[in-house]
Structures are given as structure tokens and as C-alpha cells.
Design a protein around this motif. Structure first.
Motif, mmCIF file in Angstrom:
data_model
loop_
_atom_site.group_PDB
_atom_site.id
_atom_site.type_symbol
_atom_site.label_atom_id
_atom_site.label_comp_id
_atom_site.label_asym_id
_atom_site.label_seq_id
_atom_site.Cartn_x
_atom_site.Cartn_y
_atom_site.Cartn_z
ATOM 1 N N LEU A 1 34.875 -35.100 -63.661
ATOM 2 C CA LEU A 1 34.887 -34.446 -62.477
ATOM 3 C C LEU A 1 35.812 -35.495 -61.778
ATOM 4 N N ILE A 2 36.321 -36.644 -62.366
ATOM 5 C CA ILE A 2 36.867 -37.927 -61.797
ATOM 6 C C ILE A 2 37.712 -37.892 -62.229
ATOM 7 N N SER A 3 38.925 -38.287 -63.434
ATOM 8 C CA SER A 3 39.702 -38.625 -64.263
ATOM 9 C C SER A 3 40.650 -37.729 -64.084
ATOM 10 N N GLU A 4 42.255 -37.608 -63.554
ATOM 11 C CA GLU A 4 43.062 -36.201 -64.222
ATOM 12 C C GLU A 4 43.426 -37.175 -65.923
ATOM 13 N N PRO A 5 44.136 -36.139 -66.125
ATOM 14 C CA PRO A 5 44.282 -34.129 -65.556
ATOM 15 C C PRO A 5 42.747 -33.608 -65.953
ATOM 16 N N CYS A 6 41.698 -34.091 -66.652
ATOM 17 C CA CYS A 6 40.954 -33.794 -66.697
ATOM 18 C C CYS A 6 40.250 -32.391 -65.335
ATOM 19 N N ALA A 7 39.969 -33.709 -64.373
ATOM 20 C CA ALA A 7 39.715 -33.345 -63.518
ATOM 21 C C ALA A 7 39.718 -32.399 -62.862
ATOM 22 N N ASP A 8 41.728 -31.878 -62.935
ATOM 23 C CA ASP A 8 41.967 -30.818 -62.492
ATOM 24 C C ASP A 8 42.447 -29.432 -63.499
ATOM 25 N N PHE A 9 41.734 -29.754 -64.498
ATOM 26 C CA PHE A 9 41.157 -28.469 -65.207
ATOM 27 C C PHE A 9 39.795 -28.145 -65.047
ATOM 28 N N TYR A 10 39.153 -28.953 -64.995
ATOM 29 C CA TYR A 10 37.509 -28.596 -64.683
ATOM 30 C C TYR A 10 37.923 -27.936 -63.644
ATOM 31 N N ALA A 11 38.047 -28.531 -62.330
ATOM 32 C CA ALA A 11 38.733 -28.349 -60.827
ATOM 33 C C ALA A 11 39.397 -26.605 -60.894
ATOM 34 N N ALA A 12 40.077 -25.849 -61.814
ATOM 35 C CA ALA A 12 40.850 -24.973 -62.087
ATOM 36 C C ALA A 12 40.283 -24.075 -62.253
ATOM 37 N N GLU B 1 39.254 -42.268 -54.110
ATOM 38 C CA GLU B 1 38.352 -41.831 -52.929
ATOM 39 C C GLU B 1 38.330 -40.358 -52.347
ATOM 40 N N VAL B 2 39.694 -40.578 -52.280
ATOM 41 C CA VAL B 2 40.541 -39.783 -51.396
ATOM 42 C C VAL B 2 40.328 -38.109 -52.004
ATOM 43 N N LEU B 3 41.889 -38.501 -53.388
ATOM 44 C CA LEU B 3 41.568 -37.011 -54.066
ATOM 45 C C LEU B 3 40.197 -36.694 -54.817
ATOM 46 N N TYR B 4 39.343 -37.684 -55.334
ATOM 47 C CA TYR B 4 38.348 -37.172 -55.861
ATOM 48 C C TYR B 4 37.181 -36.274 -54.687
ATOM 49 N N ARG B 5 36.871 -36.726 -53.426
ATOM 50 C CA ARG B 5 36.362 -36.448 -52.290
ATOM 51 C C ARG B 5 37.368 -35.129 -51.974
ATOM 52 N N ALA B 6 38.359 -34.692 -51.852
ATOM 53 C CA ALA B 6 38.900 -33.387 -51.865
ATOM 54 C C ALA B 6 38.239 -32.454 -53.231
ATOM 55 N N ARG B 7 39.446 -32.809 -54.413
ATOM 56 C CA ARG B 7 38.501 -32.289 -55.265
ATOM 57 C C ARG B 7 37.189 -31.640 -55.188
ATOM 58 N N LEU B 8 35.687 -32.544 -55.350
ATOM 59 C CA LEU B 8 34.376 -32.035 -54.980
ATOM 60 C C LEU B 8 34.440 -31.010 -54.091
ATOM 61 N N ASP B 9 34.696 -31.644 -52.692
ATOM 62 C CA ASP B 9 34.286 -30.817 -51.382
ATOM 63 C C ASP B 9 35.047 -29.212 -52.023
ATOM 64 N N LYS B 10 36.266 -28.679 -52.772
ATOM 65 C CA LYS B 10 36.218 -28.257 -53.525
ATOM 66 C C LYS B 10 35.739 -26.989 -54.281
ATOM 67 N N MET B 11 35.140 -27.795 -54.799
ATOM 68 C CA MET B 11 34.270 -27.228 -56.206
ATOM 69 C C MET B 11 32.834 -26.879 -55.683
ATOM 70 N N ILE C 1 27.542 -38.250 -48.736
ATOM 71 C CA ILE C 1 27.200 -38.158 -46.804
ATOM 72 C C ILE C 1 26.996 -39.276 -46.496
ATOM 73 N N PRO C 2 27.703 -40.853 -46.314
ATOM 74 C CA PRO C 2 26.997 -41.392 -45.930
ATOM 75 C C PRO C 2 26.626 -41.489 -44.988
ATOM 76 N N GLY C 3 25.849 -43.102 -44.780
ATOM 77 C CA GLY C 3 25.046 -43.303 -43.253
ATOM 78 C C GLY C 3 23.581 -43.057 -43.094
ATOM 79 N N PRO C 4 22.486 -43.381 -42.299
ATOM 80 C CA PRO C 4 21.370 -43.357 -41.805
ATOM 81 C C PRO C 4 21.127 -42.540 -41.604
ATOM 82 N N GLU C 5 21.376 -40.496 -41.968
ATOM 83 C CA GLU C 5 20.097 -39.746 -41.812
ATOM 84 C C GLU C 5 18.852 -39.745 -42.564
#
Length: 309
Positions: free
Chosen positions: A130-141, A166-176, A194-198
Motif C-alpha cells: 500500500l506504500i510504493s507506486e505503482p502497486c499501491a495504486d493497483f491495490y487502492a483501485a 507521506e502526503v501521497l501515502y496518507r491521501a491514498r490510505l484515507d481513501k481506502m 492520528i498523531p498527537g497526545p490523545e
């Protein structure tokens, strides 16, 4: 049938020698591969979608899948090399260095999307695929295409050091995640998403609000939690065993969870809403039981059904 979608690779496991040097032994592996193998050994008759090389390591992977009763009809074969992951073990904890450029698994693209047979009721995604292109786009699709009619389960199994954009990965992961029915994360994965102290529970509920019916959080030796439709979490402890190493622990936990839900007739789009606290607790306990066997022996070596207590 549940269709496991993701990487198959060779884990190069360190082995001591009589001299001062360390040698590496090739073991069939990969996060999604390990889950498929475990499901096959548990009797769940899974299928597998991946890019598999025709080289000697690809042959090793194919043989391992066949021996564990994994259906490989949808595997996409090529003459590109197999991904290698060199493993470093420190006090039983595994760290990985990947060699993945221009490999059979990584080179899949959305142009390779297969037709999925009607017998498949659920698809499982995860790992470095789910990280590296192009296979990440294959699995997301594939996930986005199949989500309207089949259950989608995701374990991102995040390797932060492996992420180049990281920006591209987060966007793809959010869609999935938005189309997923079940998302499983470790506590470390959740803190990265979800970074932070929560508190962990707050973050898990935020992740669930993005779309999944349920979010499962594993915490190593502290057990696992699941957050479903209600506010109360389902919690199970980890089984106490003597740990040899943790290679494949999370992957085989996932297989135990999925096998339990499948046996209960709940692993389909139509039945996701019927996974209540009782069924989820049983699934988490089965996952913990399967993972306990795996960590009690070297490498990613999931148990067969007859080996479970």
C-alpha cells in the motif's frame, strides 16, 4: 472466499554461524502473504492477488502458497525479480530493510486489475504493497472498485521509514479507510495515522468515524481492542507464551480474526452490521490464539488448525 491482496516476498532471516559472521536464510513471507498462508492452514480456503516472479524465489513463494491451500488463480506472474526483505532481530523484535525496486510485486498497476469471481465475499489489503507506486495504486483501485459489493478489510502495517511521499501515502490510505469495513492497526500505526497526545480509544473512534464498521487495535503483549458501533470497546488479553520472535505475529492475528468471522458467516458486505461484541470478542480471542503459536517459533510460521490448543 476471502481474497488476500498484497505483497509476497522473501524474508532473509539471520542465522548464526560457527564463525563471527551471520548468514541469511530465505523464507517465504510478506505481510499479506503471511495472512493468506495462515488462513489456508486454518482451513479458510483463501485466494491471493499479487505480482509473483518466475525466478527461483517466486517459485519458492508459489510452492509455499500451494502447500498451504491458497488459491493462486488470480496471481499475476512476470519475469521481474522478487522483493527481498532482510530482517534484523533485536530481543525478538523484527526490523526490515527492503530491496523492492522494479520487482514483480511492486510493478503492478491499475491496468492489471483482475476480474473477481462471485465466490469472493471479502478482500483483505495491507503491508508495504500500500506504500510504493505503482502497486499501491493497483491495490487502492481494486479496493475502491470492489467496496460497494464486498467486505473490505485493511491492515496498513505502516513502515514509516519506507514511505517516500507521506502526503501521497496518507491521501491514498484515507481513501481506502473510507471504503473499508474493518481496519486493523497496531497502537504504533494508530499514533502515526492520528498523531498527537490523545488517548488510544479517542484515536480509534476518530479512525472509525472515517468510515469503517469496526477498528481493531493490537497492543503487543497488552492484547487487542475493537471499537464497533457502540461506545464500549471489546478487549481481549494476549496469550502468554515464550516468545522466539515476532515475525508475522500481526499477520497471523489477522488471519485468526478473519477465519473466526468467516466461520460465523459474517465476512461479507451484507453481514458487517451483524458483527456485535460477542462475535468480535470471539474473533479477537481466536486471533490471539493463532498469533501466540506463531511467536512461539522462529519466523513467520503460522499454525495449522490441528496445532491450536
Amino acid at each position: 472466499m476471502i481474497l488476500c491482496c498484497g505483497e509476497a516476498l522473501i524474508d532473509m532471516i539471520p542465522q548464526p554461524t560457527q564463525g563471527a559472521q551471520t548468514c541469511f536464510t530465505p523464507h517465504a513471507g510478506g505481510a499479506v502473504f503471511n495472512t493468506a498462508i495462515a488462513l489456508g492452514r486454518l482451513g479458510s480456503k483463501p485466494g491471493f492477488v499479487t505480482g509473483l516472479s518466475r525466478d527461483l524465489f517466486g517459485v519458492q513463494l508459489a510452492q509455499a502458497l500451494e502447500e498451504s491451500h491458497v488459491d493462486c488463480d488470480l496471481v499475476i506472474r512476470s519475469d521481474l525479480p522478487t522483493t527481498l526483505a532482510f530482517v534484523e532481530l533485536n530481543d525478538g523484535q523484527a526490523r526490515y530493510t527492503f530491496y523492492d525496486e522494479n520487482t514483480a510485486g511492486r510493478s503492478l498497476s491499475p491496468d492489471h486489475l483482475p476480474d473477481i469471481p462471485a465466490s469472493v465475499t471479502a478482500l483483505y489489503f495491507g503491508g508495504i504493497s500500500l506504500i510504493s507506486e505503482p502497486c499501491a495504486d493497483f491495490y487502492a483501485a481494486l479496493a475502491l472498485r470492489e467496496a460497494p459489493g464486498r467486505a473490505i478489510i485493511i491492515d496498513p502495517n505502516i513502515r514509516a521509514a519506507f514511505i517516500r511521499d507521506e502526503v501521497l501515502y496518507r491521501a491514498r490510505l484515507d481513501k481506502m479507510i473510507a471504503v473499508a469495513d474493518i481496519v486493523k492497526v497496531s497502537d504504533e500505526d494508530l499514533d502515526w495515522i492520528i498523531p498527537g497526545p490523545e488517548a488510544l480509544a479517542t484515536k480509534a473512534r476518530k479512525l472509525r468515524a472515517q468510515g469503517p464498521h469496526a477498528v481493531i487495535v493490537t497492543r503487543g503483549g497488552d492484547g487487542a481492542l475493537a471499537f464497533g458501533a457502540g461506545d464500549e470497546a471489546v478487549e481481549v488479553p494476549a496469550k502468554r507464551v515464550s516468545i522466539v520472535d515476532t515475525v508475522g505475529a500481526g499477520d497471523t492475528f489477522n488471519a485468526g480474526v478473519l477465519a473466526s468471522l468467516m466461520a460465523a458467516g459474517l465476512l461479507s458486505k451484507a453481514r458487517m452490521k451483524d458483527i456485535g461484541p460477542s462475535a468480535m470478542r470471539a474473533a479477537l480471542m481466536h486471533g490471539a490464539c493463532v498469533a501466540a503459536v506463531t511467536v512461539s517459533r522462529a519466523g513467520a510460521n503460522p499454525p495449522w488448525a490441528h496445532e491450536l490448543p
